[in-house]
Design an enzyme around this catalytic site. Structure first.
Site, PDB file in Angstrom:
ATOM      1  N   GLY A  30       6.700  20.427  -0.605  1.00 26.13           N
ATOM      2  CA  GLY A  30       7.974  20.006  -1.183  1.00 26.13           C
ATOM      3  C   GLY A  30       8.328  18.553  -0.949  1.00 26.13           C
TER       4      GLY A  30
ATOM      5  N   GLY B 246       0.819  -1.227   0.000  1.00 24.16           N
ATOM      6  CA  GLY B 246       0.000   0.000   0.000  1.00 24.16           C
ATOM      7  C   GLY B 246       0.840   1.259   0.000  1.00 24.16           C
TER       8      GLY B 246
ATOM      9  CG  HIS C 198     -35.036  18.076  -3.735  1.00 20.54           C
ATOM     10  ND1 HIS C 198     -34.390  19.272  -3.526  1.00 20.54           N
ATOM     11  CD2 HIS C 198     -36.069  18.039  -2.850  1.00 20.54           C
ATOM     12  CE1 HIS C 198     -35.021  19.945  -2.564  1.00 20.54           C
ATOM     13  NE2 HIS C 198     -36.029  19.210  -2.136  1.00 20.54           N
TER      14      HIS C 198
ATOM     15  CD  GLU D 293       1.783  28.613  -0.014  1.00 18.04           C
ATOM     16  OE1 GLU D 293       1.567  27.474   0.411  1.00 18.04           O
ATOM     17  OE2 GLU D 293       2.653  28.858  -0.871  1.00 18.04           O
TER      18      GLU D 293
HETATM   19  C1  FAD Z   1       0.248  13.721   4.120  1.00 16.63           C
HETATM   20  C2  FAD Z   1      -0.135  13.348   2.721  1.00 16.63           C
HETATM   21  C3  FAD Z   1      -1.466  13.171   2.407  1.00 16.63           C
HETATM   22  C4  FAD Z   1      -1.838  12.826   1.129  1.00 16.63           C
HETATM   23  N1  FAD Z   1      -3.162  12.664   0.853  1.00 16.63           N
HETATM   24  C5  FAD Z   1      -3.552  12.319  -0.401  1.00 16.63           C
HETATM   25  C6  FAD Z   1      -4.923  12.140  -0.714  1.00 16.63           C
HETATM   26  O1  FAD Z   1      -5.805  12.310   0.134  1.00 16.63           O
HETATM   27  N2  FAD Z   1      -5.256  11.756  -1.969  1.00 16.63           N
HETATM   28  C7  FAD Z   1      -4.306  11.568  -2.929  1.00 16.63           C
HETATM   29  O2  FAD Z   1      -4.654  11.222  -4.056  1.00 16.63           O
HETATM   30  N3  FAD Z   1      -2.995  11.739  -2.665  1.00 16.63           N
HETATM   31  C8  FAD Z   1      -2.597  12.106  -1.434  1.00 16.63           C
HETATM   32  N4  FAD Z   1      -1.258  12.263  -1.149  1.00 16.63           N
HETATM   33  C9  FAD Z   1      -0.275  11.963  -2.210  1.00 16.63           C
HETATM   34  C10 FAD Z   1      -0.079  10.441  -2.310  1.00 16.63           C
HETATM   35  O3  FAD Z   1       0.331   9.948  -1.058  1.00 16.63           O
HETATM   36  C11 FAD Z   1       0.950  10.093  -3.362  1.00 16.63           C
HETATM   37  O4  FAD Z   1       0.637  10.743  -4.571  1.00 16.63           O
HETATM   38  C12 FAD Z   1       0.973   8.585  -3.590  1.00 16.63           C
HETATM   39  O5  FAD Z   1       1.346   7.927  -2.400  1.00 16.63           O
HETATM   40  C13 FAD Z   1       1.944   8.226  -4.696  1.00 16.63           C
HETATM   41  O6  FAD Z   1       1.907   6.853  -4.885  1.00 16.63           O
HETATM   42  P1  FAD Z   1       3.171   6.049  -5.408  1.00 16.63           P
HETATM   43  O7  FAD Z   1       2.674   4.667  -5.692  1.00 16.63           O
HETATM   44  O8  FAD Z   1       3.835   6.799  -6.487  1.00 16.63           O
HETATM   45  O9  FAD Z   1       4.206   6.013  -4.193  1.00 16.63           O
HETATM   46  P2  FAD Z   1       4.164   5.721  -2.637  1.00 16.63           P
HETATM   47  O10 FAD Z   1       2.818   5.695  -2.056  1.00 16.63           O
HETATM   48  O11 FAD Z   1       5.149   6.686  -2.072  1.00 16.63           O
HETATM   49  O12 FAD Z   1       4.746   4.261  -2.528  1.00 16.63           O
HETATM   50  C14 FAD Z   1       6.051   3.981  -2.902  1.00 16.63           C
HETATM   51  C15 FAD Z   1       6.482   2.680  -2.251  1.00 16.63           C
HETATM   52  O13 FAD Z   1       7.752   2.322  -2.779  1.00 16.63           O
HETATM   53  C16 FAD Z   1       8.546   1.735  -1.747  1.00 16.63           C
HETATM   54  N5  FAD Z   1       9.956   1.848  -2.155  1.00 16.63           N
HETATM   55  C17 FAD Z   1      10.674   2.988  -2.373  1.00 16.63           C
HETATM   56  N6  FAD Z   1      11.912   2.667  -2.826  1.00 16.63           N
HETATM   57  C18 FAD Z   1      11.968   1.313  -2.878  1.00 16.63           C
HETATM   58  C19 FAD Z   1      12.959   0.394  -3.258  1.00 16.63           C
HETATM   59  N7  FAD Z   1      14.135   0.809  -3.732  1.00 16.63           N
HETATM   60  N8  FAD Z   1      12.690  -0.910  -3.157  1.00 16.63           N
HETATM   61  C20 FAD Z   1      11.486  -1.361  -2.699  1.00 16.63           C
HETATM   62  N9  FAD Z   1      10.488  -0.534  -2.333  1.00 16.63           N
HETATM   63  C21 FAD Z   1      10.730   0.792  -2.429  1.00 16.63           C
HETATM   64  C22 FAD Z   1       8.191   2.566  -0.530  1.00 16.63           C
HETATM   65  O14 FAD Z   1       8.482   1.836   0.643  1.00 16.63           O
HETATM   66  C23 FAD Z   1       6.695   2.787  -0.738  1.00 16.63           C
HETATM   67  O15 FAD Z   1       5.963   1.778  -0.096  1.00 16.63           O
HETATM   68  C24 FAD Z   1      -0.852  12.634   0.126  1.00 16.63           C
HETATM   69  C25 FAD Z   1       0.497  12.814   0.439  1.00 16.63           C
HETATM   70  C26 FAD Z   1       0.860  13.180   1.711  1.00 16.63           C
HETATM   71  C27 FAD Z   1       2.315  13.367   2.033  1.00 16.63           C
END
Ligand code: FAD
Length: 455
Positions: free
Chosen positions: A260, A39, A434, A197
């Site tokens: 960021g 996840g 509605h 901001e």
């Molecule tokens: C506080 C917060 C709240 C957010 N809320 C929302 C929201 O409500 N709705 C929304 O759409 N987006 C939200 N986002 C953005 C969202 O979390 C990201 O856009 C999303 O997680 C991106 O998904 P991803 O699959 O690219 O990566 P990630 O979810 O970052 O998953 C990447 C995975 O890769 C694994 N990994 C990394 N490097 C390696 C490696 N070399 N080998 C094996 N595993 C590795 C990590 O452990 C991680 O589990 C939020 C972000 C933050 C910070």
């Protein structure tokens, strides 16, 4: 060679877990390499824990302020431990669910740090796995502001969502979606919040009209807002953090940096595998996610465009279908809706009014205050707005923006209307149930030509 797979996905977040399932559905022998939990960050440290805490903030403030609706709850208090336990349990349940889906689809989980070899295969520890194609989905990591390091009192968003106790005072730097969600949760919990901001409005990516409404609502939630000023001269002490911003000084229990993030490319072996980066450090890809090494694709927060979970998932589907020889449509990034779950919620898709004008469109706008439709009074959701930005000549919906308690669900209708290329005139004829807040969408479409019924 340890084992061969048709598809290996590195990273099991919303991009990677969906990509792996789609690959398996297409009959490919598939593995996911994950160093932490199924996840990814979204389910375990970002979207889901944040929304779980926000749900508690909603219940807490509604119970506390419910007398006008006939709910008199005496001595409403927060059980911070129970909140933390539920936050962890929700993430665990969803993470376990992802693992279950992988098992059901016969996706192999390889635990550990994945990296590309020079041949574009995948190395985990001492094992090398041959791959027909590789999907990089390693996401992004928080970056502190210049001159500041994350530590006990300077938090990233996960640090702020998982505090062991409710702080008295917190400053949140960065008023994008994450910063506004944090401010709105802690403000409603009774923490004194300072939201800072650097740009000239909170929610800088949103239409100005929407940001203004949220700003007004935040002032009733214990949130002081400073825009147009950076944070400077940060001094981290044992029990507080002092800093300056916009000509003022502040001292708070915690400073949270909520803006960021940078692509998580460390140790991925990109250079050896011939995978090029953009100047901003993200992986360079074409519209299908294919990198400069044709065998390797990248999706989600690793690549440009909005950092959102649903965008990552759909890029995963497209990348896998393309890698498997299919002809998918690329993700239409203009139709990836933003969703911010502060109170009130904010959601938007397509262009803001300013961006549409800047892009050279002749623009017409339709606005409907939520308070105009009956449902908003019933559900105590009167302060929001639906705003449609349309092309004056052809009626195309260029952008749609909603502020209101259910905005993040309501926006899906407008994404569908835009994706199906319906104009505002068609939307203005669609019967809405509605009493629902969605009736404001109908009137916003009618408002473009000045015939909103509840204006
Ligand atoms: C506080 C917060 C709240 C957010 N809320 C929302 C929201 O409500 N709705 C929304 O759409 N987006 C939200 N986002 C953005 C969202 O979390 C990201 O856009 C999303 O997680 C991106 O998904 P991803 O699959 O690219 O990566 P990630 O979810 O970052 O998953 C990447 C995975 O890769 C694994 N990994 C990394 N490097 C390696 C490696 N070399 N080998 C094996 N595993 C590795 C990590 O452990 C991680 O589990 C939020 C972000 C933050 C910070």
């Amino acid at each position: 060679m340890a084992e061969s797979f048709d598809t290996i996905v590195i990273g099991g977040g919303p991009g990677g877990y969906v990509a792996a399932i789609r690959a398996a559905q297409l009959g490919q022998k598939t593995a996911v390499v994950e160093r932490d939990k199924p996840g990814g960050r979204c389910l375990n440290y970002a979207c889901i824990p944040a929304k779980t805490v926000l749900r508690t903030a909603e219940i807490y403030s509604e119970a506390r302020d419910g007398a006008a609706l006939g709910v008199v709850a005496k001595d409403v208090s927060l059980d911070w431990d129970a909140l933390g336990e539920r936050r962890a349990a929700v993430s665990k349940s969803l993470s376990d669910g992802v693992k279950m889906l992988w098992d059901k689809n016969k996706v192999t989980l390889i635990e550990g740090d994945g990296a590309l070899t020079g041949d574009g295969d995948v190395k985990v520890g001492d094992d090398v796995y041959a791959a027909g194609s590789v999907i990089l989905a390693t996401g992004s990591v928080a970056r502190p502001i210049p001159g500041v390091e994350f530590g006990d009192r300077v938090l990233d968003t996960w640090g702020a969502w998982s505090l062991p106790e409710r702080p008295q005072k917190i400053a949140v730097v960065g008023a994008g979606a994450s910063g506004c969600e944090l401010a709105s949760a802690y403000g409603r919990f009774g923490t004194e919040v300072l939201l800072i901001e650097m740009l000239d409005q909170i929610l800088p990516a949103e239409d100005k009209d929407m940001a203004r409404i949220v700003e007004r609502a935040f002032k009733k939630q214990n949130i002081a807002i400073s825009t147009g000023s950076p944070v400077e001269d940060v001094e981290v002490g044992e029990s507080s953090v002092k800093f300056k911003y916009g000509g003022e000084s502040a001292e708070v229990d915690y400073l949270c940096v909520a803006g960021g993030r940078g692509a998580d490319v460390e140790g991925l072996g990109l250079e050896d595998a011939g995978v090029e980066l953009e100047e901003n450090g993200k992986v360079k890809v074409d519209e299908y996610g294919q990198t400069s090494n044709p065998k390797v694709f990248a999706i989600g927060d690793l690549v440009n465009a909005k950092a959102l979970a649903h965008k990552a998932s759909e890029e995963g589907v497209v990348a896998v279908e393309k890698a498997g020889g299919g002809s998918p449509h690329p993700v239409d990034q203009n139709l990836v809706a933003g969703a911010t779950f502060c109170h009130p919620q904010v959601a938007g898709v397509g262009l803001t009014e300013a961006a549409a004008k800047e892009a050279g469109h002749e623009v017409k706008v339709g606005k409907q205050k939520l308070g105009g439709v009956g449902g908003a009074t019933v559900y105590d959701d009167k302060d929001g707005l639906v705003k449609l930005v349309v092309d004056a000549k052809y009626g195309e919906i260029l952008g749609a923006h909603i502020v209101g308690n259910r905005a993040c669900d309501m926006i899906a209708e407008l994404v569908a209307a835009m994706a199906l290329e319906g104009g505002y005139q068609e939307l203005a004829q669609i019967v809405h149930p509605h009493p629902t807040i969605s009736e404001a969408i109908l009137d916003a479409a009618r408002a473009v030509d000045g015939w909103a019924i509840h204006a």
